[in-house]
Design a protein around this motif. Structure first.
Motif, short mmCIF file in Angstrom:
data_model
loop_
_atom_site.label_atom_id
_atom_site.label_comp_id
_atom_site.label_asym_id
_atom_site.label_seq_id
_atom_site.Cartn_x
_atom_site.Cartn_y
_atom_site.Cartn_z
N GLY A 90 14.49 9.68 4.03
CA GLY A 90 14.77 10.83 3.17
C GLY A 90 14.41 10.59 1.72
O GLY A 90 14.11 11.54 0.99
N LEU A 91 14.45 9.34 1.27
CA LEU A 91 14.03 8.99 -0.09
C LEU A 91 12.65 8.37 -0.11
O LEU A 91 11.87 8.61 -1.04
N GLY A 92 12.34 7.56 0.89
CA GLY A 92 11.07 6.85 0.88
C GLY A 92 9.88 7.77 1.01
O GLY A 92 8.87 7.60 0.31
N MET A 93 9.97 8.77 1.86
CA MET A 93 8.84 9.68 2.07
C MET A 93 8.51 10.49 0.81
O MET A 93 7.34 10.57 0.42
N PRO A 94 9.49 11.09 0.11
CA PRO A 94 9.15 11.76 -1.15
C PRO A 94 8.56 10.81 -2.19
O PRO A 94 7.66 11.19 -2.94
N CYS A 95 9.08 9.57 -2.25
CA CYS A 95 8.55 8.62 -3.23
C CYS A 95 7.09 8.29 -2.95
O CYS A 95 6.30 8.12 -3.89
N LEU A 146 -2.39 10.84 2.04
CA LEU A 146 -2.52 11.39 3.39
C LEU A 146 -2.40 10.30 4.44
O LEU A 146 -1.77 10.49 5.49
N GLY A 147 -3.01 9.15 4.17
CA GLY A 147 -2.94 8.07 5.14
C GLY A 147 -1.52 7.58 5.38
O GLY A 147 -1.12 7.33 6.52
N LEU A 148 -0.74 7.48 4.29
CA LEU A 148 0.63 6.97 4.44
C LEU A 148 1.56 8.01 5.04
O LEU A 148 2.46 7.67 5.83
N LEU A 149 1.38 9.27 4.67
CA LEU A 149 2.30 10.31 5.13
C LEU A 149 2.02 10.73 6.57
O LEU A 149 2.93 10.93 7.37
#
Length: 210
Positions: free
Chosen positions: A37-42, A88-91
């Motif tokens: 929940g925090l890592g993805m927005p960061c 894009l690659g990370l998400l």
């Protein structure tokens, strides 16, 4: 020529630092899925911050009136492809158990990078020297501020861990469109900067006796 210019003109140290931070947050998210929940927005916001740094020009007023001002601005903007690809690659490669909506994640990564690049492009067109720091900080603060507010007031999240509602998907589409339009403003109106920076002509002095 273009690579030589980009090697010297783009602030690679802070840009790469933001991307490394995004890689670290992605690794932490994979290691501890509860922090998604925090890592993805960061991850998305750090890549956007990297895109906001590409137009850091210390002598913006001088560079704006050079014959290759448009070429230089376009070259700098093309550098934002690196943060976009990393975002894009990370998400998109997040495990399905963390986020099953890969299309929504691709939209978030694209929109955040475009809005940061658009803000930096407009600031550079206004001849503001080194706007990247302010743009990067603003993108991160604005992107993270809804997280505690959403937890306290139970409002919809900007980065949901699941399927994106239609309203939120529309929000990110509009954000991407606004960012893209901001990136194209200097291209569609190239004479605006030249008019602002063109020196005023002084009337010729008449010599005495004439």
């Amino acid at each position: 020529m273009r690579l030589w210019y980009l090697h010297r003109a783009v602030p690679w140290t802070p840009l790469v630092g933001c991307l490394l931070g995004a890689l670290a947050m992605s690794a932490l998210t994979h290691r501890w899925p509860a922090a998604a929940g925090l890592g993805m927005p960061c991850v998305a916001l750090l890549c956007a911050a990297a895109a906001g740094l590409v137009h850091d020009e210390p002598a913006a007023a001088v560079a704006a009136v050079t014959p290759r001002a448009g070429w230089a601005a376009g070259s700098r903007s093309s550098t934002a492809l690196l943060p976009l690809v990393v975002s894009l690659g990370l998400l998109v490669t997040l495990p399905a158990r963390l986020h099953p909506d890969r299309g929504g994640m691709a939209l978030v990564g694209t929109a955040t990078v475009l809005i940061a690049l658009g803000a930096a492009t407009l600031a550079a067109a206004e001849q503001r020297p080194r706007p990247g720091g302010a743009v990067a900080a603003g993108v991160i603060l604005l992107g993270l501020s809804p997280l505690p507010v959403g937890a306290l007031l139970d409002v919809p999240e900007l980065f949901p861990l699941g399927t994106f509602p239609d309203g939120l998907r529309t929000f990110w589409i509009v954000t991407a469109a606004v960012g893209l339009a901001a990136c194209l403003v200097p291209v569609l109106r190239p004479s605006r900067v030249r008019r602002r920076t063109a020196p005023a002509r002084r009337p010729a002095r008449r010599r005495p006796g004439r």
